[in-house]
Design a protein around this motif. Structure first.
Motif, PDB file in Angstrom:
ATOM      1  N   GLU A  48       3.432   1.546  -7.556  1.00 48.26           N
ATOM      2  CA  GLU A  48       2.646   0.361  -7.866  1.00 48.26           C
ATOM      3  C   GLU A  48       1.214   0.776  -8.137  1.00 48.26           C
ATOM      4  OE1 GLU A  48       2.855  -3.052  -5.234  1.00 48.26           O
ATOM      5  OE2 GLU A  48       4.713  -2.245  -4.430  1.00 48.26           O
ATOM      6  N   ARG A  49       0.549   0.012  -8.961  1.00 48.77           N
ATOM      7  CA  ARG A  49      -0.850   0.284  -9.279  1.00 48.77           C
ATOM      8  C   ARG A  49      -1.749  -0.454  -8.289  1.00 48.77           C
ATOM      9  NH1 ARG A  49       0.921   4.193 -11.268  1.00 48.77           N
ATOM     10  NH2 ARG A  49       1.410   4.425 -13.435  1.00 48.77           N
ATOM     11  N   LYS A  50      -1.860   0.102  -7.105  1.00 47.10           N
ATOM     12  CA  LYS A  50      -2.731  -0.454  -6.074  1.00 47.10           C
ATOM     13  C   LYS A  50      -4.091   0.215  -6.189  1.00 47.10           C
ATOM     14  CE  LYS A  50       1.007  -1.269  -2.831  1.00 47.10           C
ATOM     15  NZ  LYS A  50       1.588  -0.928  -1.536  1.00 47.10           N
ATOM     16  N   PRO A  51      -5.145  -0.464  -5.676  1.00 41.30           N
ATOM     17  CA  PRO A  51      -6.466   0.175  -5.722  1.00 41.30           C
ATOM     18  C   PRO A  51      -6.440   1.536  -5.029  1.00 41.30           C
ATOM     19  CG  PRO A  51      -6.644  -2.118  -5.026  1.00 41.30           C
ATOM     20  CD  PRO A  51      -5.170  -1.790  -5.102  1.00 41.30           C
ATOM     21  N   SER A  53      -4.651   4.137  -5.738  1.00 38.05           N
ATOM     22  CA  SER A  53      -3.415   4.924  -5.783  1.00 38.05           C
ATOM     23  C   SER A  53      -3.472   6.038  -6.824  1.00 38.05           C
ATOM     24  CB  SER A  53      -2.203   4.025  -6.014  1.00 38.05           C
ATOM     25  OG  SER A  53      -2.282   3.383  -7.262  1.00 38.05           O
ATOM     26  N   SER A  94     -13.313  -0.197   1.487  1.00 40.30           N
ATOM     27  CA  SER A  94     -12.922  -1.600   1.626  1.00 40.30           C
ATOM     28  C   SER A  94     -13.997  -2.391   2.377  1.00 40.30           C
ATOM     29  CB  SER A  94     -11.563  -1.735   2.321  1.00 40.30           C
ATOM     30  OG  SER A  94     -11.664  -1.535   3.716  1.00 40.30           O
ATOM     31  N   ARG A 104      -7.003  -7.312   4.985  1.00 40.26           N
ATOM     32  CA  ARG A 104      -5.906  -7.383   3.999  1.00 40.26           C
ATOM     33  C   ARG A 104      -4.552  -7.330   4.699  1.00 40.26           C
ATOM     34  NH1 ARG A 104      -7.951  -3.015  -0.548  1.00 40.26           N
ATOM     35  NH2 ARG A 104     -10.085  -3.782  -0.580  1.00 40.26           N
TER      36      ARG A 104
END
Length: 181
Positions: A48-51, A53, A94, A104
């Motif tokens: 997945e394209r998570k922040p 990654s 974060s 989160r």
């Protein structure tokens, strides 16, 4: 498929110190680099394209390429420092760019957090940032100046025990904070 790759990376990370300690007699450092680099590359391509990654995968792939290129047993020992560094960057950034990492995670279970919980999650994110800094520092010092068995003991057992202790302490504090509201 991406979950399987993520699980492979998790297992590789957990077992890495033991694999290095017991596997050095049978495998060269470049082989560790190729195997670990393949897992990170697969994650970059399928995950997945998570922040964060992609930059984490990129940094890990560069580390693995250097490991494969230089074939250095000492370089093998820097991987736990790299992982603590990743966690430190994720948690501390974060705090700046929000929402804090622990908030989160808390919102996954409880989407509507009261203000006191939001302030609390920020403090817990700071605590985890400090923990990952200290953990990475200990791993780096052991990499530089300690025998391999001390490094393996800390990075393979003690650091995981400390993570568990952090979770337990935070859970106890959270119960007290919840009891006050």
């Amino acid at each position: 498929m991406s979950r399987l790759i993520g699980l492979g990376l998790l297992l590789a990370g957990l077992l890495y110190p033991f694999a290095v300690y017991f596997g050095m007699e049978h495998f060269a450092p470049w082989q560790f680099g190729l195997l670990l680099g393949s897992l990170w590359l697969a994650r970059a391509l399928t995950g997945e394209r998570k922040p964060g990654s992609l930059w984490m995968a990129g940094a890990a792939i560069v580390f693995c390429l250097l490991l494969a290129l230089f074939d250095s047993p000492l370089l093998l020992r820097w991987y736990p420092v790299l992982i603590s560094g990743f966690m430190l960057v994720l948690f501390s950034l974060s705090l700046k760019y929000g929402p804090p990492m622990v908030e989160r995670l808390a919102r996954l279970r409880e989407p509507e957090l009261p203000d006191i919980a939001i302030r609390y999650t920020r403090k817990v994110t700071v605590a985890w940032s400090v923990f990952f800094f200290c953990n990475g520092l200990c791993a780096a010092l052991l990499t530089l100046w300690a025998p391999l068995d001390w490094w393996m003991l800390y990075t393979g057992l003690i650091s995981y025990g400390l993570i568990g202790l952090m979770f337990a302490i935070e859970w106890l504090i959270r119960q007290r904070v919840r009891g006050r509201t």
